[in-house]
Design an enzyme around this catalytic site. Structure first.
Site, PDB file in Angstrom:
ATOM      1  N   GLU A  41       0.819  -1.207   0.000  1.00 12.92           N
ATOM      2  CA  GLU A  41       0.000   0.000   0.000  1.00 12.92           C
ATOM      3  C   GLU A  41       0.861   1.269   0.000  1.00 12.92           C
ATOM      4  OE1 GLU A  41      -2.161   0.511   3.659  1.00 12.92           O
ATOM      5  OE2 GLU A  41      -3.436   2.119   2.867  1.00 12.92           O
ATOM      6  N   LYS A 110      -9.316   3.449  -2.194  1.00 15.80           N
ATOM      7  CA  LYS A 110      -9.598   2.781  -0.915  1.00 15.80           C
ATOM      8  C   LYS A 110     -10.878   3.361  -0.287  1.00 15.80           C
ATOM      9  CE  LYS A 110      -7.242   1.799   3.514  1.00 15.80           C
ATOM     10  NZ  LYS A 110      -5.994   2.099   4.282  1.00 15.80           N
ATOM     11  N   CYS A 144      -5.714  -2.745   2.643  1.00 14.56           N
ATOM     12  CA  CYS A 144      -5.458  -2.722   4.076  1.00 14.56           C
ATOM     13  C   CYS A 144      -6.700  -2.752   4.971  1.00 14.56           C
ATOM     14  CB  CYS A 144      -4.544  -1.531   4.395  1.00 14.56           C
ATOM     15  SG  CYS A 144      -3.482  -1.868   5.785  1.00 14.56           S
TER      16      CYS A 144
HETATM   17  N1  LIG Z   1      -3.059   1.121   6.399  1.00 14.35           N
HETATM   18  C1  LIG Z   1      -4.087   0.585   7.033  1.00 14.35           C
HETATM   19  O1  LIG Z   1      -5.232   0.647   6.557  1.00 14.35           O
HETATM   20  C2  LIG Z   1      -3.814  -0.072   8.361  1.00 14.35           C
HETATM   21  C3  LIG Z   1      -4.973  -0.905   8.889  1.00 14.35           C
HETATM   22  C4  LIG Z   1      -4.645  -1.538  10.225  1.00 14.35           C
HETATM   23  O2  LIG Z   1      -3.529  -1.445  10.720  1.00 14.35           O
HETATM   24  C5  LIG Z   1      -5.711  -2.260  10.953  1.00 14.35           C
HETATM   25  O3  LIG Z   1      -5.403  -2.737  12.084  1.00 14.35           O
HETATM   26  O4  LIG Z   1      -6.850  -2.375  10.421  1.00 14.35           O
END
Ligand SMILES: NC(=O)CCC(=O)C(=O)O
Length: 258
Positions: A41, A110, A144
């Site tokens: 990402e 996203k 993510c």
């Molecule tokens: N970059 C992200 O979206 C991190 C997401 C994350 O750490 C989580 O615990 O959910």
């Protein structure tokens, strides 16, 4: 389908170095006879969100030029992780997907922005799905924090995808949850999950890699370390047909009730 997962030590706020790293890593991965190369990402900037006005890729132009050329040069599909993009006075966390001819197949912003990393203060949320086809295989991609919203993945997986690509900057402190959530997404959607995390650190977090390839039964087929590296695995989509044939979860859903 043979996939290569590129764990990068993303350099915070240093796009030039990150584009150099990505070019080198894709060139190395392409030597391993893979069909799809997957990136983490926001690899162009890291979470340098306060400086996106000078760091973000203008409408994704630099990223499209670089990844399209590499896909065409090495005749490989590229699920291009995500990059910070400036578009119409807003910033987005955008995944770009390319086929072997370097054609841009998909652009995904996203949808779920992660407040613990201040993403919701600087990034505009996307509103559209991200389904595409790679080498005739129905696929989808998320970024993510999206993986914590099973309904978002299910809505798309129920329309056919047999592999779910995930690009991440997931901090080390929550890697136990990363593994469990990804196994759950694979099992419930009866699909392969190919999930790439970054390594290294930024001023706020350490990132321990542990990229994963998981089969439709939740078995881990490949597991990255906590270093910058390339992990490969082979996906046999006959397994998806067998699992979905023996337990037709999607056909058994009762969407009129939920
Ligand atoms: N970059 C992200 O979206 C991190 C997401 C994350 O750490 C989580 O615990 O959910």
């Amino acid at each position: 389908m043979r996939v290569a997962l590129i764990q990068l030590n993303i350099q915070y706020g240093n796009p030039d170095e990150n584009y150099r790293q990505v070019t080198t890593a894709i060139t190395q991965a392409a030597q391993q006879a893979v069909d799809v190369i997957v990136l983490p990402e926001m690899w162009n900037t890291g979470y340098a969100l306060t400086r996106l006005n000078v760091l973000a890729d203008d409408n994704g132009a630099r990223t499209i030029k670089v990844l399209s050329q590499l896909a065409q040069q090495f005749h490989v599909n590229i699920v291009g992780g995500s990059v910070a993009v400036a578009r119409e006075d807003d910033f987005y966390n955008e995944m770009l997907v390319f086929d072997r001819a370097g054609q841009l197949l998909s652009r995904y912003d996203k949808v779920h922005r992660f407040g613990l990393m201040a993403e919701d203060r600087y990034i505009t949320a996307g509103r559209t799905e991200n389904r595409f086809t790679l080498d005739a295989v129905p696929a989808m991609g998320v970024i993510c924090y999206d993986i914590r919203f099973p309904e978002w993945l299910r809505k798309q997986a129920a329309q056919g995808p047999q592999v779910i690509f995930v690009s991440a900057e997931w901090p080390t402190v929550r890697l136990p949850q990363w593994k469990i959530l990804l196994q759950a997404r694979a099992i419930e959607n009866q699909a392969f999950v190919v999930a790439v995390n970054r390594v290294g650190s930024d001023p706020d977090n350490a990132f321990g890699g542990q990229s994963l390839v998981i089969d439709p039964l939740g078995t881990i087929l490949a597991h990255g370390s906590d270093h910058a590296e390339i992990t490969t695995a082979t996906l046999d989509f006959d397994q998806v047909a067998a699992v979905r044939g023996s337990m037709p979860v999607f056909a058994d859903r009762q969407p009129e009730l939920y």
